[in-house]
Design a protein around this motif. Sequence first.
Motif, PDB file in Angstrom:
ATOM      1  N   THR A  98       0.832  -1.204   0.000  1.00 57.88           N
ATOM      2  CA  THR A  98       0.000   0.000   0.000  1.00 57.88           C
ATOM      3  C   THR A  98       0.865   1.252   0.000  1.00 57.88           C
ATOM      4  O   THR A  98       1.990   1.258   0.511  1.00 57.88           O
ATOM      5  N   VAL A  99       0.296   2.323  -0.551  1.00 58.24           N
ATOM      6  CA  VAL A  99       0.972   3.615  -0.614  1.00 58.24           C
ATOM      7  C   VAL A  99       0.118   4.649   0.103  1.00 58.24           C
ATOM      8  O   VAL A  99      -1.089   4.750  -0.154  1.00 58.24           O
ATOM      9  N   ALA A 100       0.711   5.413   0.992  1.00 57.46           N
ATOM     10  CA  ALA A 100      -0.003   6.508   1.644  1.00 57.46           C
ATOM     11  C   ALA A 100      -0.314   7.578   0.608  1.00 57.46           C
ATOM     12  O   ALA A 100       0.576   8.012  -0.133  1.00 57.46           O
ATOM     13  N   ASN A 101      -1.575   7.961   0.532  1.00 59.80           N
ATOM     14  CA  ASN A 101      -2.025   8.925  -0.472  1.00 59.80           C
ATOM     15  C   ASN A 101      -1.642   8.462  -1.878  1.00 59.80           C
ATOM     16  O   ASN A 101      -1.130   9.218  -2.691  1.00 59.80           O
ATOM     17  N   GLY A 102      -1.900   7.188  -2.130  1.00 55.43           N
ATOM     18  CA  GLY A 102      -1.593   6.610  -3.433  1.00 55.43           C
ATOM     19  C   GLY A 102      -2.466   5.398  -3.686  1.00 55.43           C
ATOM     20  O   GLY A 102      -3.618   5.330  -3.235  1.00 55.43           O
ATOM     21  N   PHE A 103      -1.916   4.407  -4.371  1.00 52.94           N
ATOM     22  CA  PHE A 103      -2.676   3.249  -4.793  1.00 52.94           C
ATOM     23  C   PHE A 103      -2.211   1.995  -4.050  1.00 52.94           C
ATOM     24  O   PHE A 103      -1.296   2.048  -3.226  1.00 52.94           O
ATOM     25  N   ILE A 104      -2.848   0.890  -4.376  1.00 55.25           N
ATOM     26  CA  ILE A 104      -2.406  -0.423  -3.920  1.00 55.25           C
ATOM     27  C   ILE A 104      -1.714  -1.104  -5.085  1.00 55.25           C
ATOM     28  O   ILE A 104      -2.153  -1.000  -6.230  1.00 55.25           O
ATOM     29  N   TYR A 105      -0.632  -1.810  -4.804  1.00 52.64           N
ATOM     30  CA  TYR A 105       0.121  -2.497  -5.849  1.00 52.64           C
ATOM     31  C   TYR A 105       0.194  -3.987  -5.513  1.00 52.64           C
ATOM     32  O   TYR A 105       0.402  -4.358  -4.349  1.00 52.64           O
ATOM     33  N   VAL A 106       0.004  -4.830  -6.522  1.00 56.80           N
ATOM     34  CA  VAL A 106       0.029  -6.278  -6.325  1.00 56.80           C
ATOM     35  C   VAL A 106       1.041  -6.912  -7.259  1.00 56.80           C
ATOM     36  O   VAL A 106       1.311  -6.414  -8.349  1.00 56.80           O
ATOM     37  N   SER A 107       1.596  -8.024  -6.808  1.00 55.44           N
ATOM     38  CA  SER A 107       2.539  -8.797  -7.611  1.00 55.44           C
ATOM     39  C   SER A 107       2.152 -10.269  -7.533  1.00 55.44           C
ATOM     40  O   SER A 107       1.790 -10.760  -6.467  1.00 55.44           O
ATOM     41  N   ALA A 112       8.726  -9.470  -8.722  1.00 54.27           N
ATOM     42  CA  ALA A 112       9.465  -9.078  -9.932  1.00 54.27           C
ATOM     43  C   ALA A 112       8.734  -7.970 -10.678  1.00 54.27           C
ATOM     44  O   ALA A 112       9.350  -7.011 -11.150  1.00 54.27           O
ATOM     45  N   THR A 113       7.422  -8.086 -10.791  1.00 55.02           N
ATOM     46  CA  THR A 113       6.615  -7.065 -11.460  1.00 55.02           C
ATOM     47  C   THR A 113       5.420  -6.718 -10.583  1.00 55.02           C
ATOM     48  O   THR A 113       4.928  -7.554  -9.816  1.00 55.02           O
ATOM     49  N   TRP A 114       4.937  -5.490 -10.725  1.00 56.70           N
ATOM     50  CA  TRP A 114       3.850  -4.986  -9.895  1.00 56.70           C
ATOM     51  C   TRP A 114       2.805  -4.305 -10.757  1.00 56.70           C
ATOM     52  O   TRP A 114       3.137  -3.680 -11.770  1.00 56.70           O
ATOM     53  N   ALA A 115       1.537  -4.413 -10.346  1.00 57.97           N
ATOM     54  CA  ALA A 115       0.428  -3.784 -11.060  1.00 57.97           C
ATOM     55  C   ALA A 115      -0.332  -2.867 -10.109  1.00 57.97           C
ATOM     56  O   ALA A 115      -0.585  -3.215  -8.952  1.00 57.97           O
ATOM     57  N   GLU A 116      -0.685  -1.696 -10.591  1.00 61.34           N
ATOM     58  CA  GLU A 116      -1.425  -0.725  -9.787  1.00 61.34           C
ATOM     59  C   GLU A 116      -2.889  -1.133  -9.692  1.00 61.34           C
ATOM     60  O   GLU A 116      -3.516  -1.479 -10.683  1.00 61.34           O
ATOM     61  N   ARG A 117      -3.434  -1.080  -8.486  1.00 63.13           N
ATOM     62  CA  ARG A 117      -4.819  -1.461  -8.259  1.00 63.13           C
ATOM     63  C   ARG A 117      -5.504  -0.461  -7.323  1.00 63.13           C
ATOM     64  O   ARG A 117      -4.853   0.337  -6.659  1.00 63.13           O
ATOM     65  N   ALA A 118      -6.840  -0.546  -7.251  1.00 64.10           N
ATOM     66  CA  ALA A 118      -7.678   0.255  -6.359  1.00 64.10           C
ATOM     67  C   ALA A 118      -7.575   1.746  -6.688  1.00 64.10           C
ATOM     68  O   ALA A 118      -6.923   2.155  -7.649  1.00 64.10           O
ATOM     69  N   SER A 119      -8.242   2.553  -5.895  1.00 60.11           N
ATOM     70  CA  SER A 119      -8.236   4.004  -6.077  1.00 60.11           C
ATOM     71  C   SER A 119      -7.193   4.637  -5.167  1.00 60.11           C
ATOM     72  O   SER A 119      -6.741   4.026  -4.201  1.00 60.11           O
ATOM     73  N   SER A 120      -6.847   5.859  -5.468  1.00 63.04           N
ATOM     74  CA  SER A 120      -5.872   6.575  -4.654  1.00 63.04           C
ATOM     75  C   SER A 120      -6.523   7.001  -3.342  1.00 63.04           C
ATOM     76  O   SER A 120      -7.505   7.740  -3.334  1.00 63.04           O
ATOM     77  N   ARG A 121      -5.973   6.495  -2.259  1.00 63.05           N
ATOM     78  CA  ARG A 121      -6.451   6.830  -0.916  1.00 63.05           C
ATOM     79  C   ARG A 121      -5.253   6.859   0.033  1.00 63.05           C
ATOM     80  O   ARG A 121      -4.154   6.458  -0.337  1.00 63.05           O
ATOM     81  N   ASN A 122      -5.506   7.262   1.263  1.00 61.46           N
ATOM     82  CA  ASN A 122      -4.429   7.302   2.254  1.00 61.46           C
ATOM     83  C   ASN A 122      -4.332   5.938   2.943  1.00 61.46           C
ATOM     84  O   ASN A 122      -4.611   5.775   4.119  1.00 61.46           O
ATOM     85  N   TRP A 123      -3.883   4.938   2.155  1.00 58.25           N
ATOM     86  CA  TRP A 123      -3.757   3.580   2.661  1.00 58.25           C
ATOM     87  C   TRP A 123      -2.678   3.508   3.736  1.00 58.25           C
ATOM     88  O   TRP A 123      -1.594   4.077   3.576  1.00 58.25           O
ATOM     89  N   ALA A 146     -11.884  -4.663   0.989  1.00 57.77           N
ATOM     90  CA  ALA A 146     -11.549  -6.083   0.869  1.00 57.77           C
ATOM     91  C   ALA A 146     -11.497  -6.500  -0.587  1.00 57.77           C
ATOM     92  O   ALA A 146     -12.206  -5.956  -1.439  1.00 57.77           O
ATOM     93  N   SER A 147     -10.651  -7.468  -0.865  1.00 55.24           N
ATOM     94  CA  SER A 147     -10.537  -8.051  -2.198  1.00 55.24           C
ATOM     95  C   SER A 147     -10.579  -9.565  -2.070  1.00 55.24           C
ATOM     96  O   SER A 147      -9.979 -10.129  -1.158  1.00 55.24           O
ATOM     97  N   THR A 148     -11.271 -10.228  -2.987  1.00 53.48           N
ATOM     98  CA  THR A 148     -11.320 -11.689  -3.005  1.00 53.48           C
ATOM     99  C   THR A 148     -10.697 -12.259  -4.270  1.00 53.48           C
ATOM    100  O   THR A 148     -10.834 -13.453  -4.542  1.00 53.48           O
ATOM    101  N   ASP A 149     -10.006 -11.428  -5.048  1.00 49.31           N
ATOM    102  CA  ASP A 149      -9.386 -11.876  -6.294  1.00 49.31           C
ATOM    103  C   ASP A 149      -7.938 -11.404  -6.390  1.00 49.31           C
ATOM    104  O   ASP A 149      -7.491 -10.938  -7.431  1.00 49.31           O
ATOM    105  N   SER A 150      -7.229 -11.522  -5.268  1.00 51.67           N
ATOM    106  CA  SER A 150      -5.794 -11.183  -5.197  1.00 51.67           C
ATOM    107  C   SER A 150      -5.525  -9.720  -5.526  1.00 51.67           C
ATOM    108  O   SER A 150      -4.459  -9.383  -6.042  1.00 51.67           O
ATOM    109  N   GLY A 151      -6.488  -8.857  -5.241  1.00 54.09           N
ATOM    110  CA  GLY A 151      -6.270  -7.425  -5.395  1.00 54.09           C
ATOM    111  C   GLY A 151      -6.715  -6.836  -6.707  1.00 54.09           C
ATOM    112  O   GLY A 151      -6.552  -5.636  -6.927  1.00 54.09           O
ATOM    113  N   ALA A 152      -7.292  -7.649  -7.590  1.00 50.40           N
ATOM    114  CA  ALA A 152      -7.742  -7.110  -8.876  1.00 50.40           C
ATOM    115  C   ALA A 152      -8.864  -6.098  -8.676  1.00 50.40           C
ATOM    116  O   ALA A 152      -8.897  -5.042  -9.324  1.00 50.40           O
TER     117      ALA A 152
END
Length: 647
Positions: A98-107, A112-123, A146-152
């Motif tokens: 998680t990123v403070a005032n940013g997005f959630i990232y999943v790998s 090795a690689t990361w994908a940006e997910r969710a909306s920008s919030r103060n996580w 909550a996510s039930t699909d690995s953060g998609a």
Amino acid sequence: MMKRLTVILVCLAFFVSGAPALAAPQGCEIEPSGTRPKGAIVFNSDHNVLQYCDGTAWKAIAWNLGGEGCFGEWEARESDRNWSGVASSDDGMKLVATVANGFIYVSADGGATWAERASSRNWVDVASSADGTKLVAVVANGRPYASTDSGATWVQQDTVNRNWRAVASSADGMKLVGVVGSGRVYTSANGGGTWQQQDSADRAWSDVASSADGVKLVGGTDGGVIYTSSDSGVTWVPRAGTIAFEVASSADGSVLAGVNFSSRIVVSADSGTSWTLRDVEAAWAGIASSADGTRLVAIDYEWDGARKGPVYVSLDGGANWQARGMNVAWRDIAMSADGKKAVAVSSGNGETGKIYTSFCNGVSSGGVPDCANDSTSRCMLDADRGIGDPEFIAANVASGVNILGVTGMLTGGAPDCTNDATATCTLDADRDSGDPQLVAANIASGVNILGVTGSLVAPAVPTAADGYFVLTSNFWNGNLGGLSGANAKCLSALTATAWKNKAVASANGQLVSGKVRAFLCDGTTCQNGQPNTKYFFATALDAIGGGDSFTTNASGQGPNNSDLWGQATRLTGGDEIPSYWSGRAQTGTTLWPSTSHASRCNAWASSAGGQSGMTGRANTSDGGNTRWAVATGTCDDDFHLLCFVDP
């Protein structure tokens, strides 16, 4: 904020110590094979420990971190961001940050690689189920998601904004617990669908950790004592004599640990009833535990902009600690179930940081253990251990082949210490010299082990004049951004992942723009290799597989022969037979073609399902043109890339 973390037992560098004897046969006898001589080493499967014979009795061999091998090297991942939390699945492959005032990232590939997910919030924090499919993240002065699909996808939970500080999850992802700064504890028994307020008073909560079943919990407070719960958070007990704002728990909730700013680590072995203060003192940022509580990792934090600290590692439940890695403003850390993988994030004092990944395999990342560096001669058996051949070491045995308990690594990779019932790199109690793997083809050429002279020749080592032909671990649809975009994707992917001989390529300055290109045709250009150049095969995320090579002609074309690319010494893909975008025609005879196929996803600028692109496949049963032109795929499908790394 620390999450529920699990167990490790790996093949480490070790040394013989005066550790007390475990329950084992006296007089150095092993049934049914009889007496073993002084100095013999065996693996005691009843106690999961190596033992040696001191002449009269079996003694335990103490584990040592061994050089920089255990979480000593950390590889930077992703971009500079204000990271706030991180969590891992049990296998260490599915990660979330998680990123403070940013997005959630999943790998999905171990970082090795990361994908940006969710909306920008103060996580502020995130937790994961054991399989990495169920996730929960909390927002400062906001809601849980909550996510039930690995953060998609993410769904907002609860109905009230709160000043969430931390969150933890049970192994199945159904029992959740979150703490609110200057507030209460909240729990969910249905994966975050509904939340219940617990405890009887507001507290300065700062962190929380959970047992695997979600019943035993431990919480930290800002400047206050540790609290424990044995009823899934309904009631809480303050633990006198403790102070910790970050906490960790073993899987069964019996071993607990806590850290605080500018203080010593505290550890409990009885679910928080009693606590022991350990000697190591630092400005701690967090702590994590293995499932059995024997392994702990703690991170030091930047303090008032003047200090950045290392990672501290304990392999004995917190009794002893060693500083590891580089000094970074660490923020959070998580580990895989076997403890061989770790992921941590850094940021602090107004600075951004990165995600870092590391390993605890007993050898430094990508390295080879030294098998003759101490009196025990780890990775081999000395003259007094029943098998008296000094050449009997992993470096002289074929990679992945196990001879009398010694697993080889001749091709340059680290030995696999979990490929047989012994679960070690040493001699099993009941093995003898009749091992069927003790054949010349599995022994280094010219080396004689127990009377068998080897014939195995290790692959050639690349030089600065050589290139690489590397399969990415990433997938992309047909909109690659043209040839230039595909080249950039190759560079980013190969820079971020491990692969055979990557260190050589990096040292030779080859992982730079202009030298990394996709094996791809776009209708105007077919990208080939450099003229008259040797290219070594490799596969991303596989530091051992590969090593074979081919040589291009004066036009940079490779041979069209019957060689199979889907081999352990060429392109590997585990259970998958790798397919990759190519855009190349099927017209090769003695060389691969330099002409484009008609299907190219609009010059690799389209992801439309109504368009197609030619793909190749690293088959294991046939060679020829199928390696670059096996079938067309729709442009909304995802395929790998094959990449040149030029000298």
